[in-house]
Design an enzyme around this catalytic site. Structure first.
Site, PDB file in Angstrom:
ATOM      1  N   ARG A   1      -2.220  41.053  72.033  1.00 20.97           N
ATOM      2  CA  ARG A   1      -2.014  40.514  70.497  1.00 20.97           C
ATOM      3  C   ARG A   1      -2.004  38.890  70.812  1.00 20.97           C
ATOM      4  O   ARG A   1      -2.013  38.106  70.064  1.00 20.97           O
ATOM      5  CB  ARG A   1      -0.936  40.959  70.038  1.00 20.97           C
TER       6      ARG A   1
ATOM      7  N   ASP B   1     -12.963  52.474  60.581  1.00 23.16           N
ATOM      8  CA  ASP B   1     -12.644  51.462  61.623  1.00 23.16           C
ATOM      9  C   ASP B   1     -11.383  52.443  62.045  1.00 23.16           C
ATOM     10  O   ASP B   1     -10.912  53.271  61.762  1.00 23.16           O
ATOM     11  CB  ASP B   1     -11.899  50.546  60.638  1.00 23.16           C
ATOM     12  N   GLU B   2     -10.955  51.695  63.298  1.00 22.31           N
ATOM     13  CA  GLU B   2     -10.046  52.454  64.112  1.00 22.31           C
ATOM     14  C   GLU B   2     -10.108  53.876  64.417  1.00 22.31           C
ATOM     15  O   GLU B   2      -9.424  54.720  64.116  1.00 22.31           O
ATOM     16  CB  GLU B   2      -8.596  52.241  63.588  1.00 22.31           C
TER      17      GLU B   2
ATOM     18  N   LYS C   1     -14.196  42.714  65.954  1.00 22.05           N
ATOM     19  CA  LYS C   1     -14.687  43.879  65.414  1.00 22.05           C
ATOM     20  C   LYS C   1     -14.505  43.721  64.006  1.00 22.05           C
ATOM     21  O   LYS C   1     -15.644  44.038  63.288  1.00 22.05           O
ATOM     22  CB  LYS C   1     -13.618  44.955  65.900  1.00 22.05           C
ATOM     23  N   THR C   2     -13.694  43.270  63.337  1.00 19.43           N
ATOM     24  CA  THR C   2     -13.783  43.258  61.928  1.00 19.43           C
ATOM     25  C   THR C   2     -14.848  42.252  61.520  1.00 19.43           C
ATOM     26  O   THR C   2     -15.534  42.568  60.564  1.00 19.43           O
ATOM     27  CB  THR C   2     -12.387  42.600  61.442  1.00 19.43           C
TER      28      THR C   2
ATOM     29  N   GLN D   1      -7.239  51.601  72.669  1.00 23.26           N
ATOM     30  CA  GLN D   1      -6.117  51.327  71.554  1.00 23.26           C
ATOM     31  C   GLN D   1      -5.613  52.457  70.752  1.00 23.26           C
ATOM     32  O   GLN D   1      -5.277  52.301  69.548  1.00 23.26           O
ATOM     33  CB  GLN D   1      -6.584  50.300  70.685  1.00 23.26           C
TER      34      GLN D   1
END
Length: 745
Positions: free
Chosen positions: A609, A219-220, A32-33, A250
């Site tokens: 994670r 973002d997020e 994503k980043t 998330q």
DNA sequence: GAAGGCGGTCTTTTT
DNA sequence: GACCGCCTTC
């Protein structure tokens, strides 16, 4: 930059789609980043967009910093003119320029959680509200929720109507807002709400920022709340170049007002939105990914998706249930140590994730005993410490004394013989005469019914502050701080208050850290200003980890799953996988089924994670709120199909016996003899004999802690029977028959 | 006004 | 078990 070579097809599409609304549904570990950063580089490098026309909003400072770093690596110094930051920090910058339009002083301060509490206490006192009937915390939450929904005190008042309880909240809200305002403060929610207000009331300001931020990325996105959505809606309305990135699975900040429907309904709001799905996972082995998928698919409110990976299966996920929290911690610590001593890993490869912050205590002990380097990633701790609160209050008082709350905080620290009664009188006097609290101190002689002794103390306090203020004109901030500490004998005060030398040492470290931060700030700022300093740092929670000794990288990290979002580790331990802890009782007992779904999303975040190896642990017995609580394995464990799990019970047994401290050995033995393991779904090959409990549905039973109740149902839970009881006093509880030891009445 | 003792509550998660 | 606020006593 070769987009087609360095990105997959979907990522490349997301990068190239630069006009109009775009929704990137990016699963965990799907790059994503990377995609965002490439997209920004593409905008600048290929589309000729000026860097300062790009705004990237994130949710945490960590994410903002990482993004800044990565974009800088790609396009160099030009990146500096892009605006990348959290919602809150961007709003602060905007308000910094325009606060006066809203009537706030240009040097407004930010009220953090602690400040909110003390303001609320003050408000309660003035309004005569009983904190027992209206707990401050709940009120603060309600007000925060209202602000998230962009309801100011007036709107809330009309919403409350004639409802008594709501009217009460509404009155408190009004007074709370007035108090913040007169102290020149905004709380976190105000930062967003006031920016929206500014944009609505001053179209020319909005226009300016619309022109400035022609391209907006969020973002997020799944964590945005209504006011944040409104903010980006306003900002992007002209050019409509809004690109949001998120993963509904998330979304873990509902308790803070995050509105998951912002992402679920994005396409409804922007029918022309271009939607990209990033579903290839580059992080985890397929066992880990499949486990995560099988947990999250139990949620109802989500966009269906299928994460996949080219990675192999990898190791199975391990689950270990230990007898108590100390043994759980010991198991994890030993496991880490043995991996490292075999040379397979470094400490920095490991993260231990917990549901709650308190869980870190046992883990820390276990790691410390074994001399394993570790770091605890804590939230806002530093700025929320008593010492830092005291000293910054002193600094601000020396600087300007405008903020009554800060002056009140320190006027009797250390003890000067100025008690609450006198403080209240001064406060009343200052209001009546329309001067600040600090100014009122200079006129203490005019305030009746304050004892002479107290008056003298107030005078000397006032003079001390004025003296330091004068002398401090050409001193550095840290030098002023030293003066304050000296003049007040603050260290003596700390020493006399400290309950342990350990604590005192820690406090002195905090002071040193504050000095460092002040020096660093003065070094890198053209016009250093304490209000500005406070504002910057109030928003940046954990810069404690910046230091971290010799090799900050090579440490085991302990943190909450919330804190772990966005990070990845070769090996992850999730500790405390127990019903009642994770998912927590609050969510299990909630009448809102979405509460458990949120916990499940958090579990999904935790699992994803891990890159190569994931270990889930739980304790059968744990001290909670000073009493022992027995719990069954978390339902999330049961949601992971057996084929991804490795349960090595034999290993666990030997480990367990070894680790018991001698003093506890006897008790532990007794415990093992008596209690069959509660874990129940893994029935295959069970050698346990389960006994049908001596009671049946409808029977009255007695529990050692919950008291009397009626059995509602008894279900076969595999190795043990799961009994549901409605207790007369504590309501319905589910428990395992083997543990609960219910007595038939 | 301060100190010390008692009882209630808390622990979900954070900008 | 720890912390906080309230109460009592000095």
């Amino acid at each position: 930059m070769d987009i087609d070579r360095e990105l997959n097809k979907e990522q490349a599409m997301a990068v190239r789609c630069t006009n109009g609304p775009v929704l990137i549904l990016a699963g965990a570990g799907s790059g994503k980043t990377r995609t965002i950063v490439y997209r920004m580089a593409y905008l600048i490098g290929e589309m000729g967009v000026a860097p300062w026309n790009i705004l990237a909003l994130t949710f945490t400072n960590k994410a903002a910093n990482e993004m800044k770093e990565r974009i800088r690596d790609m396009i160099g110094e030009r990146a500096g003119t892009m605006r990348v930051g959290t919602f809150h920090s961007i709003c602060v910058r905007i308000l910094f320029t325009h606060a006066e339009k809203l009537g706030y002083p240009p040097k407004f301060e930010i009220a953090d959680t602690t400040d909110q509490k003390s303001i609320m206490k003050d408000v309660y006192k003035r309004l005569g509200v009983d904190p027992k009937r209206y707990p401050e915390k709940i009120t603060i939450n309600k007000i925060s929720g209202a602000k998230d929904e962009l309801m100011g005190p007036e709107e809330y008042a009309s919403f409350a109507g004639m409802d008594f309880a709501l009217k009460m909240i509404s009155n408190i809200y009004t007074e709370y807002q007035k108090t913040l305002f007169s102290n020149g403060m905004m709380d976190f929610d105000d930062l967003i709400m006031n920016t929206v207000r500014l944009f609505n009331e001053f179209p020319e300001v909005l226009e300016e920022y619309r022109e400035r931020f022609k391209y907006i990325m969020v973002d997020e996105y799944q964590d945005t709340n209504t006011s944040q959505f409104e903010l980006i809606k306003l900002l992007s309305a002209k050019y409509r170049n809004l690109c949001v990135v998120g993963d509904d699975d998330q979304s873990i900040y509902r308790f803070r007002g995050a509105n998951i429907y912002n992402i679920l309904n994005f396409e409804k709001y922007y029918p022309d939105a271009y939607v990209v799905r990033l579903e290839e996972n580059y992080r985890s082995t397929s066992n880990i990914l499949d486990a995560a998928n099988s947990v999250i698919k139990n949620n109802s409110e989500r966009k269906p998706k299928a994460l996949w990976t080219k990675e192999g299966e990898g190791e199975k996920i391990r689950y270990r249930q230990l007898d108590d929290a100390a043994l759980e911690a010991a198991f994890i610590a030993d496991d880490i140590r043995s991996r490292v001593s075999k040379g397979e890993r470094e400490y920095g490869d490991f993260a231990i994730l917990t549901r709650t912050n308190i869980q870190s205590k046992e883990l820390e002990d276990a790691l410390r005993i074994r001399s394993i380097d570790y770091d605890v990633v804590k939230g806002l701790k530093f700025w929320d410490t008593k010492v830092i609160k005291d000293l910054t209050a002193y600094l601000m008082t020396v600087d300007n004394g405008i903020n009554e709350m800060r002056v009140r905080r320190i006027i009797n620290i250390p003890k000067r013989g100025i008690g609450n009664a006198s403080i209240d009188k001064i406060s009343v006097f200052s209001r009546a005469n329309n001067i600040t609290f600090f100014e009122a101190l200079s006129r203490i002689d005019n305030i009746p019914s304050v004892p002479a002794k107290t008056k003298a103390a107030v005078r000397s306090f006032y003079e001390m502050i004025v003296r330091i203020r004068k002398e401090g004109r050409d001193m550095s901030f840290s030098a002023i701080l030293e003066r304050i500490i000296e003049e007040c004998s603050y260290l003596d005060y700390l020493l006399s208050e400290a309950e342990s030398s350990e604590k005192y040492r820690e406090q002195k470290e905090y002071i040193a850290k504050l000095k460092e931060t002040l020096d660093a700030y003065e070094d890198e700022t053209d016009e250093p200003d304490l209000t500005d300093f406070m504002r910057i740092n109030g928003l940046e929670g954990n810069n404690l980890d910046k230091e971290g000794g010799d090799d900050p990288k090579n440490k085991v990290l302990i943190m909450t799953m919330h804190n772990a979002k966005g990070l990845e580790f070769p090996e992850v331990y999730m500790a405390g996988m127990e019903e009642g802890l994770f998912p927590g009782y609050a969510s299990i007992n909630s009448d809102d089924p979405m509460a458990v779904e949120e916990e499940r999303r958090l579990c999904y975040v935790g699992i994803t994670r891990a890159k190569e190896r994931l270990t889930l642990t739980g304790a059968r017995r744990r001290m909670v709120n000073g009493e022992t609580r027995y719990s069954a394995a978390s339902r999330f464990i049961k949601e992971i199909p057996g084929k991804f799990l490795n349960l090595n019970q034999a290993v666990e047994k030997t480990e367990r016996r070894e680790r018991i401290a001698p003093s506890n050995r006897e008790a532990a033995h007794r415990y093992f003899e008596e209690k069959p393991p509660a874990f129940s779904t893994l029935k295959k090959g069970s050698d346990m004999e389960k006994k049908l409990p001596p009671y049946k549905e409808g029977d009255r039973v007695l529990h050692f802690k919950f008291g009397e109740g009626t059995v509602l149902s008894i279900a076969d839970g595999g190795r043990d029977y799961e009994v549901t009881v409605e207790f007369d006093n504590v309501g319905v509880r589910k428990m395992f028959a083997g543990f609960a030891k219910l007595k038939l009445l």
